[in-house]
Each structure stands twice: as C-alpha cells, then as structure tokens.
Scaffold this motif. Structure first.
Motif, PDB file in Angstrom:
ATOM      1  N   TYR A 101      18.067   1.404  10.769  1.00 41.57           N
ATOM      2  CA  TYR A 101      17.009   1.559  11.779  1.00 41.57           C
ATOM      3  C   TYR A 101      15.661   1.119  11.224  1.00 41.57           C
ATOM      4  O   TYR A 101      14.869   0.473  11.920  1.00 41.57           O
ATOM      5  CB  TYR A 101      16.945   3.018  12.230  1.00 41.57           C
ATOM      6  N   ASP A 102      15.394   1.431   9.967  1.00 41.46           N
ATOM      7  CA  ASP A 102      14.125   1.060   9.343  1.00 41.46           C
ATOM      8  C   ASP A 102      13.949  -0.452   9.333  1.00 41.46           C
ATOM      9  O   ASP A 102      12.877  -0.983   9.642  1.00 41.46           O
ATOM     10  CB  ASP A 102      14.068   1.623   7.921  1.00 41.46           C
ATOM     11  N   GLY A 103      15.018  -1.164   8.971  1.00 45.04           N
ATOM     12  CA  GLY A 103      14.944  -2.618   8.961  1.00 45.04           C
ATOM     13  C   GLY A 103      14.900  -3.215  10.346  1.00 45.04           C
ATOM     14  O   GLY A 103      14.281  -4.248  10.569  1.00 45.04           O
ATOM     15  N   LEU A 104      15.541  -2.549  11.301  1.00 41.73           N
ATOM     16  CA  LEU A 104      15.623  -3.058  12.669  1.00 41.73           C
ATOM     17  C   LEU A 104      14.339  -2.834  13.447  1.00 41.73           C
ATOM     18  O   LEU A 104      13.841  -3.718  14.128  1.00 41.73           O
ATOM     19  CB  LEU A 104      16.787  -2.390  13.389  1.00 41.73           C
ATOM     20  N   ALA A 163      20.070   3.379   1.800  1.00 37.35           N
ATOM     21  CA  ALA A 163      19.027   3.049   2.776  1.00 37.35           C
ATOM     22  C   ALA A 163      18.487   1.645   2.539  1.00 37.35           C
ATOM     23  O   ALA A 163      18.159   0.926   3.492  1.00 37.35           O
ATOM     24  CB  ALA A 163      17.894   4.070   2.695  1.00 37.35           C
ATOM     25  N   LEU A 164      18.386   1.250   1.268  1.00 40.03           N
ATOM     26  CA  LEU A 164      17.930  -0.098   0.935  1.00 40.03           C
ATOM     27  C   LEU A 164      18.887  -1.136   1.511  1.00 40.03           C
ATOM     28  O   LEU A 164      18.468  -2.116   2.147  1.00 40.03           O
ATOM     29  CB  LEU A 164      17.834  -0.246  -0.584  1.00 40.03           C
ATOM     30  N   VAL A 223       0.839  -1.204   0.000  1.00 36.30           N
ATOM     31  CA  VAL A 223       0.000   0.000   0.000  1.00 36.30           C
ATOM     32  C   VAL A 223       0.872   1.251   0.000  1.00 36.30           C
ATOM     33  O   VAL A 223       0.677   2.175  -0.801  1.00 36.30           O
ATOM     34  CB  VAL A 223      -0.942   0.004   1.215  1.00 36.30           C
ATOM     35  N   SER A 224       1.849   1.262   0.890  1.00 42.61           N
ATOM     36  CA  SER A 224       2.655   2.473   1.100  1.00 42.61           C
ATOM     37  C   SER A 224       3.437   2.896  -0.126  1.00 42.61           C
ATOM     38  O   SER A 224       3.601   4.092  -0.386  1.00 42.61           O
ATOM     39  CB  SER A 224       3.620   2.254   2.277  1.00 42.61           C
ATOM     40  N   ILE A 225       3.929   1.923  -0.893  1.00 43.20           N
ATOM     41  CA  ILE A 225       4.779   2.276  -2.031  1.00 43.20           C
ATOM     42  C   ILE A 225       4.002   3.060  -3.085  1.00 43.20           C
ATOM     43  O   ILE A 225       4.563   3.894  -3.795  1.00 43.20           O
ATOM     44  CB  ILE A 225       5.417   1.015  -2.649  1.00 43.20           C
ATOM     45  N   VAL A 226       2.689   2.845  -3.156  1.00 43.42           N
ATOM     46  CA  VAL A 226       1.865   3.560  -4.140  1.00 43.42           C
ATOM     47  C   VAL A 226       1.759   5.038  -3.761  1.00 43.42           C
ATOM     48  O   VAL A 226       2.008   5.926  -4.581  1.00 43.42           O
ATOM     49  CB  VAL A 226       0.466   2.927  -4.233  1.00 43.42           C
ATOM     50  N   GLY A 227       1.390   5.309  -2.501  1.00 47.62           N
ATOM     51  CA  GLY A 227       1.273   6.699  -2.055  1.00 47.62           C
ATOM     52  C   GLY A 227       2.605   7.411  -2.055  1.00 47.62           C
ATOM     53  O   GLY A 227       2.706   8.595  -2.407  1.00 47.62           O
ATOM     54  N   ASN A 255      11.010   0.906   0.169  1.00 50.69           N
ATOM     55  CA  ASN A 255       9.742   0.171   0.078  1.00 50.69           C
ATOM     56  C   ASN A 255       9.778  -0.882  -1.029  1.00 50.69           C
ATOM     57  O   ASN A 255       9.238  -1.978  -0.875  1.00 50.69           O
ATOM     58  CB  ASN A 255       8.579   1.134  -0.168  1.00 50.69           C
ATOM     59  N   PHE A 256      10.405  -0.524  -2.131  1.00 52.84           N
ATOM     60  CA  PHE A 256      10.493  -1.471  -3.247  1.00 52.84           C
ATOM     61  C   PHE A 256      11.281  -2.711  -2.841  1.00 52.84           C
ATOM     62  O   PHE A 256      10.875  -3.848  -3.118  1.00 52.84           O
ATOM     63  CB  PHE A 256      11.153  -0.806  -4.460  1.00 52.84           C
ATOM     64  N   GLY A 257      12.416  -2.494  -2.189  1.00 50.32           N
ATOM     65  CA  GLY A 257      13.235  -3.623  -1.747  1.00 50.32           C
ATOM     66  C   GLY A 257      12.487  -4.537  -0.798  1.00 50.32           C
ATOM     67  O   GLY A 257      12.515  -5.768  -0.931  1.00 50.32           O
TER      68      GLY A 257
END
Length: 261
Positions: A156-159, A86-87, A56-60, A195-197
């Motif tokens: 941090y995002d992944g953690l 970041a990826l 959902v998020s990747i679209v917005g 988000n894509f990754g």
C-alpha cells in the motif's frame, strides 16, 4: 531551490518539525510535509518532491526509532523482519502504481479509514491495555504480522502512501497485541527500512534536493525526537487521541483530493 522565498523555507521547516513529531507519535507525518513541499514547489516534477520528502523523513524516523528502542520494550528482530517485508512490498506496490486510477482507489481508502476510526472509537481499550499473554507471541502471529503489516501495508505504501504509519500501528496492536507506544516504536523501525529503500531509488534517479532536505531534516530530527519522548512520557492514552486525530485528518485530506481533483 534558488527561487524559493525565505518565508516558504520557514514554512517548510515548520512543516518538517510538526511532521516529525506526528510521525513519531503515531505516523502520518507525510500529511503535513509532502503537501508543504507541493506548496513550496508547485511546478517541480513530483519525483523531486517525493525524493526530498524521503530524505527528510528518514532522519526524523531514525531519531524516533533510536529514542524508542532505548526506553520502550521493542523486539528489534521482529521489527526488522517486518521492515524488510515492507520494503519488498513497497517496491512491488510502486511497480503497479502507474496503472492504478487514484479516483477509484481514494474512495476505497476513505471507507477503510472510516472503518478503522469506528473500530478505535467503539473500543476505548484498544491499544491502551494489553491482553494477558500466557507466553511469548506465537510464530503464527509474527508471520501474520510480517505478511499483513510488512508485505501488505508495504505494498500500500508503494501504491498510494498516505497513512502508512497509522495503518502499521493499528495492525501491530491488533495482530501482536502491542500497546500503542510499543506499536509506534516498532513502526518507526519498519519505516526506517522502507524509507531507506525508497531513498536509494530516488538518489540513483537524482531526484533529491539535498540542500533543502538537509535543512528540513534538522527540524524533522528535532520533531521526531520530541515526539518519541512525548509518547513515552504521556503513554498509550495520549497516543490513542493523536491516532484518532490523524485518521480524521487523513479522511479529510483524501476526501478533499477526491472531490476537487
């Protein structure tokens, strides 16, 4: 998906709309969308909720990024470089996530957020005025942004995850001397990369509720487009107000999870 009520679907769509708007302005839309999915599917394995949330998020996020790049002075090349870092950071963070105790990590994040909040409140000009630059941004600052805003915040995002977009906005303002609108625009491009990754991984694992994601994505798309246009129209002062509100909400959410978990 078949067991969910119409009222729950309506709630999820409203959450997706609101999350898209907040995420486009300053980041932090996951504060609404992911908890809403938890409410709608309390017994579903977390991987399905996370996968659907990313779909959902990747679209917005993409809609917001396109809207911003058409009207805001965004350095797309630098944004993509930070996004790729970041990826990589988010994949590394996800690898270590299983061994981290959330009960230990949450208080640390709360302290960091309170420090960020104090910094923003005590510096009224933060992100609303841009320092006079004698030339283009130096390579050292760009490299620092790639390491800190890309690799570091991506990790941090992944953690952990909550507030990643907000942290990115703050880091870009501090390191690259962007105003808040340009920082929000750059953050959206970075978010598209991460988000894509994540979505590729969730798709490969088969943990995405595609029918629900497609419906929510329409509302997230509308929210993301509207949020980007609002930020462009209202300017950095408005984004700063939303930033403070989102940081307060993040602190409240994490504190609640800490004390009730």
């Amino acid at each position: 998906m078949d067991d969910i009520s119409l009222a729950a679907v309506a709630l999820l769509c409203l959450a997706a709309l609101s999350a898209g708007w907040i995420d486009a302005v300053v980041g932090g839309g996951g504060l609404l969308q992911l908890p809403a999915l938890l409410v709608g599917f309390p017994h579903l394995p977390p991987a399905y909720l996370l996968g659907t949330n990313k779909a959902v998020s990747i679209v917005g996020t993409t809609a917001a990024a396109v809207t911003y790049t058409r009207k805001a002075p965004v350095d797309v090349r630098t944004a993509v470089r930070i996004g790729l870092a970041a990826l990589g950071g988010s994949l590394l963070g996800a690898f270590f996530a299983a061994g981290v105790e959330s009960a230990v990590l949450r208080p640390l994040i709360i302290v960091i957020l309170l420090g960020v909040l104090a910094f923003v409140l005590l510096r009224p000009s933060f992100g609303t005025t841009v320092p006079v630059m004698t030339g283009p941004v130096t390579r050292r600052r760009v490299l620092t942004a790639i390491l800190v805003a890309g690799l570091g915040i991506g990790f941090y995002d992944g953690l952990v995850g909550p507030g990643t977009g907000t942290f990115l906005v703050i880091a870009l303002v501090a390191i690259l001397h962007m105003d808040l609108v340009t920082a929000s625009a750059t953050t959206k491009i970075v978010n598209v990369c991460t988000n894509f990754g994540a979505l590729v991984v969730f798709t490969a694992q088969g943990t995405v509720l595609w029918k629900l994601a497609a419906l929510m994505a329409l509302f997230n798309l509308a929210g993301g487009t509207l949020g980007a246009r609002t930020a462009l129209k209202r300017g950095s002062g408005f984004v700063r107000v939303v930033l403070v509100a989102v940081v307060l909400a993040l602190v409240a959410k994490l504190a609640y999870d800490q004390w009730t978990g």
